[in-house]
Motif scaffolding. Structure first.
Motif, PDB file in Angstrom:
ATOM      1  N   THR A 397      58.968  28.404  69.414  1.00 47.33           N
ATOM      2  CA  THR A 397      58.338  29.711  69.278  1.00 47.33           C
ATOM      3  C   THR A 397      59.270  30.819  69.742  1.00 47.33           C
ATOM      4  O   THR A 397      59.343  31.891  69.121  1.00 47.33           O
ATOM      5  CB  THR A 397      57.029  29.747  70.079  1.00 47.33           C
ATOM      6  N   LYS A 398      59.993  30.565  70.818  1.00 52.53           N
ATOM      7  CA  LYS A 398      60.929  31.573  71.322  1.00 52.53           C
ATOM      8  C   LYS A 398      61.974  31.911  70.262  1.00 52.53           C
ATOM      9  O   LYS A 398      62.331  33.085  70.067  1.00 52.53           O
ATOM     10  CB  LYS A 398      61.594  31.050  72.591  1.00 52.53           C
ATOM     11  N   ARG A 399      62.466  30.900  69.561  1.00 58.08           N
ATOM     12  CA  ARG A 399      63.445  31.139  68.484  1.00 58.08           C
ATOM     13  C   ARG A 399      62.836  31.946  67.353  1.00 58.08           C
ATOM     14  O   ARG A 399      63.456  32.883  66.829  1.00 58.08           O
ATOM     15  CB  ARG A 399      63.968  29.805  67.928  1.00 58.08           C
ATOM     16  N   MET A 400      61.616  31.594  66.988  1.00 56.68           N
ATOM     17  CA  MET A 400      60.984  32.260  65.845  1.00 56.68           C
ATOM     18  C   MET A 400      60.631  33.707  66.177  1.00 56.68           C
ATOM     19  O   MET A 400      60.843  34.616  65.362  1.00 56.68           O
ATOM     20  CB  MET A 400      59.751  31.472  65.407  1.00 56.68           C
ATOM     21  N   LEU A 426      51.495  32.352  75.653  1.00 52.01           N
ATOM     22  CA  LEU A 426      50.877  33.679  75.694  1.00 52.01           C
ATOM     23  C   LEU A 426      51.856  34.815  75.967  1.00 52.01           C
ATOM     24  O   LEU A 426      51.798  35.863  75.308  1.00 52.01           O
ATOM     25  CB  LEU A 426      49.741  33.708  76.722  1.00 52.01           C
ATOM     26  N   PRO A 427      52.788  34.685  76.935  1.00 52.14           N
ATOM     27  CA  PRO A 427      53.658  35.833  77.243  1.00 52.14           C
ATOM     28  C   PRO A 427      54.652  36.194  76.141  1.00 52.14           C
ATOM     29  O   PRO A 427      55.245  37.275  76.196  1.00 52.14           O
ATOM     30  CB  PRO A 427      54.407  35.370  78.512  1.00 52.14           C
ATOM     31  N   LEU A 428      54.861  35.323  75.157  1.00 54.91           N
ATOM     32  CA  LEU A 428      55.877  35.564  74.139  1.00 54.91           C
ATOM     33  C   LEU A 428      55.438  36.573  73.080  1.00 54.91           C
ATOM     34  O   LEU A 428      56.283  37.113  72.352  1.00 54.91           O
ATOM     35  CB  LEU A 428      56.246  34.245  73.434  1.00 54.91           C
ATOM     36  N   PHE A 429      54.158  36.856  73.001  1.00 54.82           N
ATOM     37  CA  PHE A 429      53.632  37.584  71.849  1.00 54.82           C
ATOM     38  C   PHE A 429      53.113  38.977  72.207  1.00 54.82           C
ATOM     39  O   PHE A 429      52.793  39.268  73.362  1.00 54.82           O
ATOM     40  CB  PHE A 429      52.510  36.772  71.196  1.00 54.82           C
ATOM     41  N   ALA A 464      49.940  37.927  80.840  1.00 55.66           N
ATOM     42  CA  ALA A 464      49.598  38.329  79.474  1.00 55.66           C
ATOM     43  C   ALA A 464      48.216  38.972  79.400  1.00 55.66           C
ATOM     44  O   ALA A 464      47.634  39.077  78.327  1.00 55.66           O
ATOM     45  CB  ALA A 464      49.661  37.120  78.547  1.00 55.66           C
ATOM     46  N   GLY A 465      47.720  39.413  80.542  1.00 55.98           N
ATOM     47  CA  GLY A 465      46.358  39.947  80.571  1.00 55.98           C
ATOM     48  C   GLY A 465      46.181  41.272  79.871  1.00 55.98           C
ATOM     49  O   GLY A 465      45.051  41.665  79.558  1.00 55.98           O
ATOM     50  N   ASP A 466      47.286  41.977  79.608  1.00 54.09           N
ATOM     51  CA  ASP A 466      47.175  43.279  78.949  1.00 54.09           C
ATOM     52  C   ASP A 466      47.269  43.182  77.432  1.00 54.09           C
ATOM     53  O   ASP A 466      47.133  44.188  76.734  1.00 54.09           O
ATOM     54  CB  ASP A 466      48.279  44.200  79.456  1.00 54.09           C
ATOM     55  N   LYS A 467      47.484  41.996  76.894  1.00 56.02           N
ATOM     56  CA  LYS A 467      47.695  41.861  75.451  1.00 56.02           C
ATOM     57  C   LYS A 467      46.360  41.848  74.701  1.00 56.02           C
ATOM     58  O   LYS A 467      45.389  41.236  75.161  1.00 56.02           O
ATOM     59  CB  LYS A 467      48.470  40.575  75.151  1.00 56.02           C
TER      60      LYS A 467
END
Length: 572
Positions: A397-400, A426-429, A464-467
C-alpha cells in the motif's frame, strides 16, 4: 461513441467496431500453430465491443480466444491504433507481425504504425481472460468474469508531426487558476520538420508559436498562464472548460473543470464547502452486455442515480468508461475510481509477489492517466478489502499510495477496508472507507454503532482520528418481487430494513462523512457448480442492488430515495 465530446476535429479517426472473426483456443495451441499468420476458420462472427460470455454456448468460457479484423488503407499513412479495453492479456498482430502486449482489462493501450503501406491488412488479437493467483483480479472474485474486447478499437491517421499527449494541471487561488500545460509533439518523419502550434480555450486564444521537431524525435512544449474569475465545478452545479491544442494538420481536445478538494472536520470539501456524500456502488455490468456497457444504458443508469438523490458514485471495482465519467462531469456527480484489486479472498502471500505488485502499480498509473482530466474524480482508490492487518499489505500500500501522490497531488487517496478494528493502513490515506455488512453477514444492523465507536478510538490511537470516514459498502440482498408481511431474509422488505436503519445510524455519527450503499443494481456472480465460493448468491446474482439487473426498482430504492432526497434538502 467513445466520449461525449469530440477529441479531434482535424485528425481522421475510424472506429473498428462491428463484426470480427472469432475463435476459441481452449487448448492454447494458436501461438504454436501461428494463428496470427494463418487465422483458422472462424467459429463465429462476434461484435466488437462485447463480452463473449453473452453469446450462446460461451457463457462459462474462460480462457484464450482470438479475434481478426481486415482493414484497408488507400495510401501509405501513419496509424495510431488504440484498444480502449481488452479483458486480461492481449497480444496484437498485424499481417503476421507481433506489435505489442498489454495486461489489464479496463484501460486503453495504443500502438503506433509509421508509414503503414496502402492495401489490405489483417489485424489479429489474442486475448486471455484466465484468472489465477497473480492476475488482477485474482481467481476468486465476487463478480462474473467476462472475456473479450469490451470497449472500442480505434484507428487514427496521424501526420508526420502529431500531438502525442496533452496534459493540463492547475492550482486555484480564489477565483483565479494558475494553469500549466504540457504538450508532446512527436515526429514520424525521416526529415526535420516545423509546425505552427496554437493553444486555445473555447473562443479564447491563449498562445501560439512556431515549433521545430527533429526527424523521429519528440518535442515537449510547456506553457504557464492564468485564467481569472473561472467558473468553478461544484457538485450539482458543474462548469466545464474545453481546451484545444492544434497544429496545421492535427488537433486534440481536453475538457476539465476547476475545483479544489480538501478535507476538514471529517468532511470532504469541494471549493471550501463541506459535502456529505450520498452515494451508491455501481458495477459497469448488465446481463445482456456484460462489461461492454453501451452509452445509452449509461445515460439511463445516470438518470436513475439522479432520481435516487445521489451526489456521488463509487466505481466498483475497476476503471470505468471515460464516457460514463463524461456524463458525471456534466452532471456534477463525484466519482470514486479504483483498480480491480478485490481482496476478500486474496491470499496475503500474493501481495508480496513482484509480478502482482508490478501489475498493480501499472494499473494505478494507467487509471490515473486515463481519468486525470475528469473533475468528477475526487478519489483514487488503491484496493478493496485486502487483508489490511499485515505488514505485507502495508508495504504494498505504501508503494501504491506513493505512486498516486507522485502522479496527482490534487485528489484524495483512499481504499476500502473490511477489517476496520484491526487495520494497520489507516495513517497512509487521506480518507478511510469501511465495508461492513451488519444485518447480513454478521449480527444485527444495530452492530454498526458499537463498531464505529471502537473504530474511532482506534483511529485516534493510530494518529488517523482526523481523517474523514466513509461507509463504502453495507446492505443486504433482496430478490426483486419477493415481498410479504414480514422482513424475511432475501425479501425486499428485509433489504429495505437493513439499508434504512444503517443510513440513520451513519447520519447520527459526526465522524462519518458519507455513504455508498452496496449496490446500485443486481449483478451476475461468479458461481460455478464445481466451486465452493458465493453459493449463497440466489439466481447466480449478487442481489444487493436497489434495482434489479434490468433496472427495475425494489422497495429499498424507494426508501433510499426518500432519505437521500431529504438529506439533500437539509444540505442545500
Amino acid at each position: 461513441m467513445i466520449r461525449t465530446f469530440p477529441e479531434h476535429l482535424i485528425r481522421k479517426t475510424t472506429l473498428l467496431d462491428g463484426p470480427w472473426d472469432f475463435v476459441r483456443d481452449s487448448e492454447n495451441k494458436g501461438q504454436q500453430e501461428n494463428w496470427f499468420e494463418r487465422f483458422p476458420h472462424a467459429e463465429k462472427s462476434l461484435y466488437v465491443p462485447s463480452c463473449w460470455n453473452n453469446e450462446l454456448h460461451l457463457y462459462d468460457y474462460e480462457g484464450i480466444a482470438w479475434y481478426r479484423k481486415k482493414l484497408r488503407t488507400d495510401q501509405t499513412q501513419h496509424v495510431r491504433l488504440i484498444f480502449h479495453a481488452v479483458l486480461g492479456h492481449a497480444d496484437v498482430y498485424l499481417d503476421g507481425q507481433h506489435l505489442g502486449y498489454h495486461y489489464g482489462g479496463y484501460t486503453p493501450f495504443e500502438i503506433i504504425l509509421p508509414s503503414l503501406p496502402a492495401g489490405e491488412h489483417e489485424l489479429v488479437v489474442r486475448t486471455d481472460s484466465t484468472l489465477d493467483r497473480l492476475t488482477i483480479p485474482t481467481e476468486v472474485v465476487d463478480w462474473f468474469h467476462y472475456g473479450g474486447i469490451i470497449r472500442s478499437v480505434e484507428l487514427q491517421t496521424v501526420p508526420d508531426i502529431y500531438i502525442d499527449s496533452f496534459a493540463i494541471n492547475y492550482e486555484l487561488n480564489g477565483a483565479n487558476a494558475d494553469i500549466k500545460v504540457e504538450v508532446r509533439l512527436r515526429s514520424l518523419s525521416q526529415a526535420d520538420g516545423t509546425a505552427h502550434f496554437a493553444l486555445s480555450e473555447s473562443e479564447r486564444d491563449i498562445c501560439s508559436k512556431q515549433i521545430s521537431v527533429g526527424a523521429g524525435q519528440t518535442e515537449v512544449l510547456e506553457f504557464e498562464f492564468q485564467l481569472n474569475d473561472v467558473r468553478l465545478w461544484n457538485p450539482g452545479q458543474p462548469e466545464l472548460y474545453l481546451f484545444r491544442a492544434g497544429i496545421e494538420q492535427d488537433d486534440r481536445y481536453e475538457r476539465i473543470g476547476f475545483r479544489k478538494i480538501e478535507t476538514k472536520d471529517h468532511r470532504i470539501l469541494i471549493n471550501g464547502a463541506p459535502v456529505y456524500l450520498r452515494g451508491i456502488n455501481r458495477h459497469e455490468e448488465h446481463p445482456e452486455w456484460g462489461f461492454a456497457f453501451p452509452p445509452k444504458l449509461m445515460q439511463k443508469d445516470l438518470d436513475i442515480i439522479l432520481e435516487l438523490g445521489c451526489n456521488t458514485v463509487r466505481g466498483s471495482h475497476y476503471p470505468q468508461s471515460p464516457y460514463w465519467l463524461d456524463l458525471l462531469d456534466e452532471n456534477g456527480i463525484i466519482f470514486w475510481s479504483e483498480i480491480p484489486i478485490w481482496g476478500a479472498a486474496l491470499p496475503n502471500e500474493t501481495v508480496c509477489e513482484p509480478l502482482f505488485q508490478e501489475r498493480a502499480l501499472t494499473m494505478m498509473e494507467e487509471m490515473v492517466r486515463m481519468h486525470i482530466h475528469h473533475p468528477s474524480v475526487v478519489f483514487w482508490s488503491v484496493h478493496n478489502e485486502i487483508d489490511s492487518r499485515t505488514q505485507d499489505a502495508y508495504e504494498l500500500t505504501k508503494r501504491m499510495v506513493g505512486l498516486v501522490r507522485k502522479l496527482d497531488s490534487s485528489r484524495l487517496v483512499t481504499y476500502a477496508t473490511m477489517h476496520p478494528l484491526e487495520d494497520v493502513l489507516l495513517p497512509l490515506f487521506d480518507v478511510i472507507g469501511i465495508n461492513k455488512y451488519y444485518g447480513w453477514y454478521e449480527g444485527q444492523v444495530e452492530g454498526f454503532k458499537e463498531m464505529l465507536q471502537q473504530f474511532h478510538k482506534r483511529a485516534e490511537r493510530l494518529g488517523a482520528g482526523d481523517k474523514p470516514v466513509l461507509m463504502t459498502e453495507f446492505g443486504g440482498a433482496g430478490i426483486f418481487g419477493d415481498v410479504g408481511w414480514e422482513p424475511r431474509l432475501f425479501s425486499e422488505d428485509y433489504q429495505a430494513h437493513i439499508v434504512t436503519e444503517a443510513l440513520g445510524l451513519f447520519k447520527e455519527d459526526p465522524r462519518v462523512g458519507g455513504t455508498y450503499i452496496w449496490q446500485f443494481a443486481d449483478i451476475r456472480g461468479d458461481l460455478k457448480s464445481s466451486g465452493k465460493h458465493f453459493r449463497d448468491r440466489a439466481r447466480s446474482f449478487n442481489n444487493k442492488g436497489l434495482v434489479n439487473e434490468y433496472r427495475k426498482p425494489k422497495q429499498s430504492f424507494r426508501e433510499v430515495r426518500r432519505i437521500y432526497r431529504a438529506w439533500s434538502e437539509q444540505d442545500s
